[in-house]
Motif scaffolding. Structure first.
Motif, mmCIF file in Angstrom:
data_model
loop_
_atom_site.group_PDB
_atom_site.id
_atom_site.type_symbol
_atom_site.label_atom_id
_atom_site.label_comp_id
_atom_site.label_asym_id
_atom_site.label_seq_id
_atom_site.Cartn_x
_atom_site.Cartn_y
_atom_site.Cartn_z
ATOM 1 N N THR A 4 -3.285 -0.501 -10.418
ATOM 2 C CA THR A 4 -2.278 0.509 -10.680
ATOM 3 C C THR A 4 -2.196 1.439 -9.483
ATOM 4 O O THR A 4 -3.190 2.033 -9.087
ATOM 5 C CB THR A 4 -2.609 1.327 -11.939
ATOM 6 N N LEU A 5 -1.008 1.524 -8.911
ATOM 7 C CA LEU A 5 -0.780 2.413 -7.779
ATOM 8 C C LEU A 5 -0.088 3.672 -8.270
ATOM 9 O O LEU A 5 0.989 3.599 -8.874
ATOM 10 C CB LEU A 5 0.108 1.722 -6.745
ATOM 11 N N LEU A 6 -0.666 4.816 -8.019
ATOM 12 C CA LEU A 6 -0.084 6.089 -8.404
ATOM 13 C C LEU A 6 0.148 6.926 -7.156
ATOM 14 O O LEU A 6 -0.673 6.931 -6.230
ATOM 15 C CB LEU A 6 -1.003 6.845 -9.364
ATOM 16 N N ASP A 7 1.277 7.633 -7.128
ATOM 17 C CA ASP A 7 1.478 8.566 -6.032
ATOM 18 C C ASP A 7 0.845 9.907 -6.386
ATOM 19 O O ASP A 7 0.206 10.054 -7.438
ATOM 20 C CB ASP A 7 2.963 8.692 -5.679
ATOM 21 N N GLN A 8 1.016 10.886 -5.526
ATOM 22 C CA GLN A 8 0.335 12.168 -5.734
ATOM 23 C C GLN A 8 0.853 12.910 -6.967
ATOM 24 O O GLN A 8 0.212 13.861 -7.432
ATOM 25 C CB GLN A 8 0.500 13.057 -4.503
ATOM 26 N N TRP A 9 1.976 12.470 -7.509
ATOM 27 C CA TRP A 9 2.548 13.116 -8.698
ATOM 28 C C TRP A 9 2.285 12.306 -9.955
ATOM 29 O O TRP A 9 2.839 12.600 -11.012
ATOM 30 C CB TRP A 9 4.053 13.320 -8.491
ATOM 31 N N HIS A 279 9.560 10.705 5.635
ATOM 32 C CA HIS A 279 8.193 10.214 5.800
ATOM 33 C C HIS A 279 8.196 8.693 5.860
ATOM 34 O O HIS A 279 8.668 8.026 4.941
ATOM 35 C CB HIS A 279 7.311 10.689 4.649
ATOM 36 N N GLU A 280 7.682 8.146 6.956
ATOM 37 C CA GLU A 280 7.576 6.705 7.132
ATOM 38 C C GLU A 280 6.198 6.358 7.680
ATOM 39 O O GLU A 280 5.586 7.142 8.404
ATOM 40 C CB GLU A 280 8.630 6.191 8.118
ATOM 41 N N VAL A 281 5.744 5.161 7.318
ATOM 42 C CA VAL A 281 4.485 4.638 7.848
ATOM 43 C C VAL A 281 4.781 3.290 8.487
ATOM 44 O O VAL A 281 5.406 2.429 7.864
ATOM 45 C CB VAL A 281 3.433 4.480 6.730
ATOM 46 N N ASN A 282 4.339 3.092 9.714
ATOM 47 C CA ASN A 282 4.610 1.871 10.455
ATOM 48 C C ASN A 282 3.614 0.786 10.045
ATOM 49 O O ASN A 282 2.477 0.766 10.497
ATOM 50 C CB ASN A 282 4.517 2.141 11.965
ATOM 51 N N LEU A 283 4.051 -0.120 9.167
ATOM 52 C CA LEU A 283 3.207 -1.245 8.758
ATOM 53 C C LEU A 283 3.293 -2.405 9.744
ATOM 54 O O LEU A 283 2.331 -3.169 9.889
ATOM 55 C CB LEU A 283 3.605 -1.733 7.357
ATOM 56 N N ARG A 289 -1.358 -5.976 14.764
ATOM 57 C CA ARG A 289 -2.678 -5.756 15.361
ATOM 58 C C ARG A 289 -3.798 -6.322 14.501
ATOM 59 O O ARG A 289 -4.962 -6.256 14.879
ATOM 60 C CB ARG A 289 -2.914 -4.256 15.577
ATOM 61 N N GLY A 290 -3.438 -6.854 13.341
ATOM 62 C CA GLY A 290 -4.441 -7.413 12.453
ATOM 63 C C GLY A 290 -5.219 -6.384 11.667
ATOM 64 O O GLY A 290 -6.297 -6.673 11.128
ATOM 65 N N GLU A 291 -4.665 -5.187 11.511
ATOM 66 C CA GLU A 291 -5.348 -4.112 10.788
ATOM 67 C C GLU A 291 -5.007 -4.166 9.301
ATOM 68 O O GLU A 291 -3.921 -4.617 8.920
ATOM 69 C CB GLU A 291 -4.936 -2.758 11.366
ATOM 70 N N PRO A 292 -5.890 -3.695 8.427
ATOM 71 C CA PRO A 292 -5.601 -3.695 6.990
ATOM 72 C C PRO A 292 -4.478 -2.726 6.658
ATOM 73 O O PRO A 292 -4.371 -1.646 7.261
ATOM 74 C CB PRO A 292 -6.931 -3.263 6.365
ATOM 75 N N LEU A 293 -3.644 -3.108 5.699
ATOM 76 C CA LEU A 293 -2.490 -2.302 5.327
ATOM 77 C C LEU A 293 -2.746 -1.410 4.118
ATOM 78 O O LEU A 293 -2.067 -0.398 3.938
ATOM 79 C CB LEU A 293 -1.297 -3.211 5.030
ATOM 80 N N PHE A 297 -0.940 2.148 3.002
ATOM 81 C CA PHE A 297 -0.095 2.191 1.806
ATOM 82 C C PHE A 297 -0.540 3.311 0.869
ATOM 83 O O PHE A 297 0.276 4.108 0.387
ATOM 84 C CB PHE A 297 -0.167 0.837 1.099
ATOM 85 N N ARG A 298 -1.831 3.400 0.646
ATOM 86 C CA ARG A 298 -2.333 4.445 -0.255
ATOM 87 C C ARG A 298 -2.083 5.830 0.333
ATOM 88 O O ARG A 298 -1.729 6.771 -0.396
ATOM 89 C CB ARG A 298 -3.820 4.224 -0.517
#
Length: 326
Positions: A4-9, A279-283, A289-293, A297-298
């Protein structure tokens, strides 16, 4: 690992809208400037394999539902290949497509065979000359033929989205509602969202949903309805005896941020937590680069805003809705 993914709200996030291209074969009044935009370079756009890799990594965290968008997604070649890649991810329960419908008659059966569940089609008029005027392109689009093709291919439900523009197409509100009397389609009226460079469309062009429903009620009694399967914020009604339903989507007069369940992946791999935020995050770069996403995301969800800023005309740098798939 939590499913379960929850945002800050405390909102549960299980729905990802995936833009596969920033390009479109239309230049709709409310979506893109007449002259178009500066397109993203090809090497900045996610490949189908990269999109599937992102979804495969995030799905175990709680993603369950996907929507493929653009620009216009059907102009990207071999889209059924992406549908198949996404369908193979075990956690994904639902895959839908947003399209202007132009290519549906040719592609609907192929998309269904690849694993697409359903379709949302934009149609802002039923009149050929007006379709061309609103789209600023004359591609011979026939909304009824496109919706019929989707239905016959087994895509279900078929939703038809009309952006209502006062003085431009609002005299067709009842015509669209009448489609639901004899077809199992779901017509949704969307309030215009004046954004970015589209200065010629203003609050004067917004037709509130309450007015839309009053006009639809001229055709008969409207009853509240649970509506079709979906992930969006529409409120549904049904004309007595109708096969389909009427829906209203109200970003301007009745905001629905409190129940927002979605985030967006842009064509160049940026996770956008609010359509009208900044607000954006560069996935993409992290993926390459092979880094965990998952940590990215969290963190993005921890920063997802409580509500959009559209009513204050702050739109997070967007020039046009086509940039993020609406």
């Amino acid at each position: 690992m939590s499913s379960t993914l929850l945002d800050q709200w405390g909102r549960r996030i299980e729905y990802l809208r995936i833009s596969v291209t920033d390009r479109c074969n239309f230049r709709c009044l409310y979506c893109m400037p007449r002259e178009g935009l500066q397109w993203l370079p090809r090497d900045e756009i996610l490949t189908y394999e990269e999109i599937a890799a992102i979804v495969a990594e995030l799905a175990p965290l709680g993603l369950r539902r996907l929507r493929i968008t653009g620009g216009e997604p059907t102009i990207r070649p071999d889209l059924e290949r992406l549908i198949g890649l996404l369908r193979a991810i075990p956690e994904i329960e639902d895959i839908s497509l947003s399209t202007n419908g132009v290519r549906l008659p040719a592609l609907a059966r192929r998309f269904k065979a690849a694993g697409l569940d359903r379709v949302n089609m934009s149609a802002d008029s039923l009149r050929p000359d007006r379709i061309a005027a609103i789209a600023r392109r004359d591609l011979g689009f026939d909304p009824v033929a496109a919706a019929t093709a989707a239905q016959e291919a087994g895509l279900d439900p078929v939703k038809i989205n009309m952006v209502v523009l006062r003085g431009i197409n609002d005299d067709e509100i009842e015509d669209f509602a009448a489609l639901t009397l004899h077809h199992p389609w779901h017509v949704r009226y969307i309030e215009l969202m004046p954004v970015g460079d589209l200065r010629e469309l203003t609050w004067d062009h917004v037709v509130p949903s309450d007015e839309v429903l009053r006009r639809v009620a001229r055709l008969g009694k409207l009853l509240p309805d649970a509506g079709p399967t979906g992930n969006g914020p529409a409120r549904y009604f049904r004309l007595v005896g109708a096969q389909g339903t009427i829906g209203v989507i109200t970003p301007m007069t009745h905001t629905y941020c409190g129940s927002c369940n979605r985030v967006r992946l842009t064509a160049d791999g940026r996770l956008r937590t609010c359509l009208y935020g900044d607000h954006e995050v560069n996935l993409r770069d992290a993926l390459r680069r092979g880094e965990p996403l998952a940590p990215l995301f969290r963190q993005a969800l921890a920063e997802k805003p409580k509500e959009h800023a559209l009513l204050q005309m702050r739109v997070g740098g967007l020039r046009a809705l086509s940039q993020v798939g609406g």
